[in-house]
Design a protein around this motif. Structure first.
Motif, PDB file in Angstrom:
ATOM      1  N   LEU A 145       0.825  -1.215  -0.060  1.00 56.94           N
ATOM      2  CA  LEU A 145      -0.098   0.001  -0.064  1.00 56.94           C
ATOM      3  C   LEU A 145       0.878   1.135   0.046  1.00 56.94           C
ATOM      4  CD1 LEU A 145      -2.520  -0.985   2.504  1.00 56.94           C
ATOM      5  CD2 LEU A 145      -2.695  -1.216   0.124  1.00 56.94           C
ATOM      6  N   ASP A 146       0.338   2.248  -0.542  1.00 56.46           N
ATOM      7  CA  ASP A 146       1.187   3.568  -0.580  1.00 56.46           C
ATOM      8  C   ASP A 146       1.060   4.399   0.728  1.00 56.46           C
ATOM      9  OD1 ASP A 146       2.378   5.830  -1.285  1.00 56.46           O
ATOM     10  OD2 ASP A 146       0.622   6.614  -2.510  1.00 56.46           O
ATOM     11  N   VAL A 147       1.702   4.090   1.550  1.00 54.39           N
ATOM     12  CA  VAL A 147       1.503   4.947   2.944  1.00 54.39           C
ATOM     13  C   VAL A 147       2.719   5.928   3.174  1.00 54.39           C
ATOM     14  CG1 VAL A 147       1.832   4.510   5.382  1.00 54.39           C
ATOM     15  CG2 VAL A 147       0.947   2.855   4.056  1.00 54.39           C
ATOM     16  N   LYS A 148       2.271   7.184   3.553  1.00 51.52           N
ATOM     17  CA  LYS A 148       3.158   8.166   3.683  1.00 51.52           C
ATOM     18  C   LYS A 148       3.631   8.397   5.243  1.00 51.52           C
ATOM     19  CE  LYS A 148       3.412  13.296   3.863  1.00 51.52           C
ATOM     20  NZ  LYS A 148       2.409  14.499   3.847  1.00 51.52           N
ATOM     21  N   GLN A 149       4.919   8.051   5.194  1.00 54.93           N
ATOM     22  CA  GLN A 149       5.853   8.091   6.266  1.00 54.93           C
ATOM     23  C   GLN A 149       6.830   9.352   6.413  1.00 54.93           C
ATOM     24  OE1 GLN A 149       7.582   4.143   8.042  1.00 54.93           O
ATOM     25  NE2 GLN A 149       9.305   5.589   8.653  1.00 54.93           N
ATOM     26  N   GLY A 150       6.793  10.008   7.559  1.00 56.00           N
ATOM     27  CA  GLY A 150       7.729  11.186   7.617  1.00 56.00           C
ATOM     28  C   GLY A 150       8.928  10.564   8.219  1.00 56.00           C
ATOM     29  N   GLU A 151       9.734  11.779   7.956  1.00 52.64           N
ATOM     30  CA  GLU A 151      11.298  11.509   8.508  1.00 52.64           C
ATOM     31  C   GLU A 151      11.310  10.941  10.214  1.00 52.64           C
ATOM     32  OE1 GLU A 151      15.808  13.414   8.562  1.00 52.64           O
ATOM     33  OE2 GLU A 151      13.939  14.584   7.984  1.00 52.64           O
ATOM     34  N   THR A 152      12.033   9.906  10.430  1.00 52.65           N
ATOM     35  CA  THR A 152      12.150   9.678  11.874  1.00 52.65           C
ATOM     36  C   THR A 152      13.413  10.196  12.604  1.00 52.65           C
ATOM     37  OG1 THR A 152      13.425   7.637  11.420  1.00 52.65           O
ATOM     38  CG2 THR A 152      10.707   7.523  11.585  1.00 52.65           C
ATOM     39  N   TRP A 153      12.976  10.367  14.030  1.00 48.79           N
ATOM     40  CA  TRP A 153      14.166  10.984  14.822  1.00 48.79           C
ATOM     41  C   TRP A 153      15.344  10.136  14.921  1.00 48.79           C
ATOM     42  CZ3 TRP A 153      13.431  15.900  16.635  1.00 48.79           C
ATOM     43  CH2 TRP A 153      12.356  16.062  16.602  1.00 48.79           C
ATOM     44  N   TYR A 154      15.111   8.835  15.001  1.00 48.78           N
ATOM     45  CA  TYR A 154      16.263   7.737  14.861  1.00 48.78           C
ATOM     46  C   TYR A 154      16.297   6.931  13.638  1.00 48.78           C
ATOM     47  CZ  TYR A 154      16.792   8.320  19.959  1.00 48.78           C
ATOM     48  OH  TYR A 154      17.053   8.862  21.202  1.00 48.78           O
ATOM     49  N   GLU A 155      17.565   6.332  13.179  1.00 55.55           N
ATOM     50  CA  GLU A 155      17.647   5.537  12.105  1.00 55.55           C
ATOM     51  C   GLU A 155      18.797   4.486  12.592  1.00 55.55           C
ATOM     52  OE1 GLU A 155      18.751   5.857   7.196  1.00 55.55           O
ATOM     53  OE2 GLU A 155      19.552   7.420   8.606  1.00 55.55           O
ATOM     54  N   HIS A 156      18.133   2.984  12.522  1.00 55.81           N
ATOM     55  CA  HIS A 156      18.788   2.035  13.117  1.00 55.81           C
ATOM     56  C   HIS A 156      19.424   2.276  14.740  1.00 55.81           C
ATOM     57  CE1 HIS A 156      18.668   0.837   8.762  1.00 55.81           C
ATOM     58  NE2 HIS A 156      19.559   1.981   8.290  1.00 55.81           N
ATOM     59  N   GLY A 157      18.423   2.725  15.059  1.00 57.95           N
ATOM     60  CA  GLY A 157      19.031   3.085  16.607  1.00 57.95           C
ATOM     61  C   GLY A 157      20.001   4.124  17.019  1.00 57.95           C
ATOM     62  N   ALA A 158      20.223   4.758  15.991  1.00 58.46           N
ATOM     63  CA  ALA A 158      20.910   6.026  16.368  1.00 58.46           C
ATOM     64  C   ALA A 158      20.331   7.429  16.125  1.00 58.46           C
ATOM     65  CB  ALA A 158      22.337   6.027  15.302  1.00 58.46           C
ATOM     66  N   PHE A 159      20.388   8.270  16.935  1.00 57.61           N
ATOM     67  CA  PHE A 159      19.558   9.519  16.899  1.00 57.61           C
ATOM     68  C   PHE A 159      20.039  10.265  15.552  1.00 57.61           C
ATOM     69  CE2 PHE A 159      18.681  14.054  18.109  1.00 57.61           C
ATOM     70  CZ  PHE A 159      17.247  13.997  18.168  1.00 57.61           C
ATOM     71  N   ARG A 160      19.473  10.712  14.819  1.00 60.50           N
ATOM     72  CA  ARG A 160      19.640  11.694  13.934  1.00 60.50           C
ATOM     73  C   ARG A 160      19.164  13.267  14.133  1.00 60.50           C
ATOM     74  NH1 ARG A 160      17.186   9.201   8.338  1.00 60.50           N
ATOM     75  NH2 ARG A 160      15.054   9.140   8.938  1.00 60.50           N
ATOM     76  N   PRO A 161      19.854  14.428  14.327  1.00 58.18           N
ATOM     77  CA  PRO A 161      19.134  15.541  14.618  1.00 58.18           C
ATOM     78  C   PRO A 161      18.114  16.084  13.463  1.00 58.18           C
ATOM     79  CG  PRO A 161      21.469  15.357  15.269  1.00 58.18           C
ATOM     80  CD  PRO A 161      21.311  14.421  14.497  1.00 58.18           C
TER      81      PRO A 161
END
Length: 304
Positions: free
Chosen positions: A288-304
């Motif tokens: 399905l076409d689902v809109k997901q925003g950018e997340t604070w974490y990527e692979h358990g590492a925080f990205r500002p």
């Protein structure tokens, strides 16, 4: 002047349930809280249709902010479908005409208990956190009059001592939720019972955050682009929960904050705490076409 001239025609209740006087007071205190980030502002907590300790502070702030064009999302420890979250969301919609949603990207106001969504919030979104105990000094100073003076003097030595004692006794800082954090280089606040995983999400965030405790009659705020720094020693870095290698048994997602579910065989399964993010992952896996925003974490590492 007669008494009848001072009264208004009877109405079932004001728009958004709260009376106009309560909203005016809350707006004044919310503006003061924005002007002095992290500083607690007292207010007259009104009665609302839920028990104190179950989100009355957050509910009153949301009722003050809400308008017919608002879209409301309510989270209870990451879940949108819990009894508490569903009841509050339905109540807010009925008394205001605002829309309801589970999607973080669609919401304009997000009221939450114990979690900040994994998807980053925008400038046009407001986060309202429910707080059971707004006083970070209570564990070290039970006398609130003295605690107020300590805030005025920026005297947080006892908090530093508590963290030091934890390191001496346990080899690491044991504080989990409600980690004391310095806001705008001046006031120490307790960022509600959110886990350590969520505290970095408040630092220099684009969105406005209100934290309100109805039972304690206090509210405070973190304005956009404001420094929020967890209290840490220079040689003992701040660490979040080690969930990077855990996998959600429902969605297959990794690298985000998980809930542990004990099993009958003594083992554990893990489930993504942000339930809506998990739903999006499942739907995306189904094509399905689902809109997901950018997340604070990527692979358990925080990205500002």
């Amino acid at each position: 002047m007669s008494l009848s001239a001072l009264t208004k025609p009877w109405e079932a209740f004001s728009y958004g349930f709260l009376d106009a006087s309560a909203k005016r007071e809350l707006r004044r205190k919310m503006l003061k809280a924005i002007a002095v980030p992290g500083c607690q502002m007292p207010y007259t907590s009104r009665e609302v249709p839920i028990a104190r300790g179950w989100g009355t502070g957050g509910l009153q702030v949301t009722l003050t902010l809400i308008k017919p064009s608002s879209v409301i999302k309510v989270i209870d420890q990451g879940a949108d479908d819990s009894v508490n979250a569903a009841s509050i969301r339905r109540f807010l919609s009925r008394v205001s005409g605002a829309g309801e949603t589970w999607d973080t990207q669609e919401a304009t106001i997000i009221q939450s208990r114990h979690r900040i969504p994994e998807e980053k919030l925008r400038e046009d979104q407001i986060l309202v956190l429910q707080v059971p105990n707004p006083e970070p000094l209570r564990p070290v100073e039970p006398n609130m009059s003295i605690a107020r003076q300590m805030h005025a003097d920026a005297d947080y030595g006892r908090l530093w001592l508590t963290l030091y004692e934890q390191i001496v006794h346990s080899g690491r800082i044991m504080q989990g939720a409600s980690y004391p954090s310095l806001v705008n280089g001046r006031h120490v606040m307790t960022p509600s019972p959110i886990p350590r995983w969520d505290v970095p999400k408040l630092d220099m965030a684009k969105h406005l955050t209100f934290l309100s405790a109805g039972r304690e009659k206090r509210l405070y705020a973190v304005p956009p682009f404001t420094r929020v720094e967890p209290l840490v020693f220079s040689d003992v870095p701040y660490k979040v929960e080690d969930h990077a290698d855990l996998t959600c048994h429902r969605s297959g997602v990794r690298g985000y904050f998980m809930n542990e579910i004990p099993q009958d065989d003594g083992g554990s399964q893990f489930e993504l705490s942000d339930s809506n993010l998990g739903i999006k992952a499942i739907r995306r896996a189904e094509g399905l076409d689902v809109k997901q925003g950018e997340t604070w974490y990527e692979h358990g590492a925080f990205r500002p």
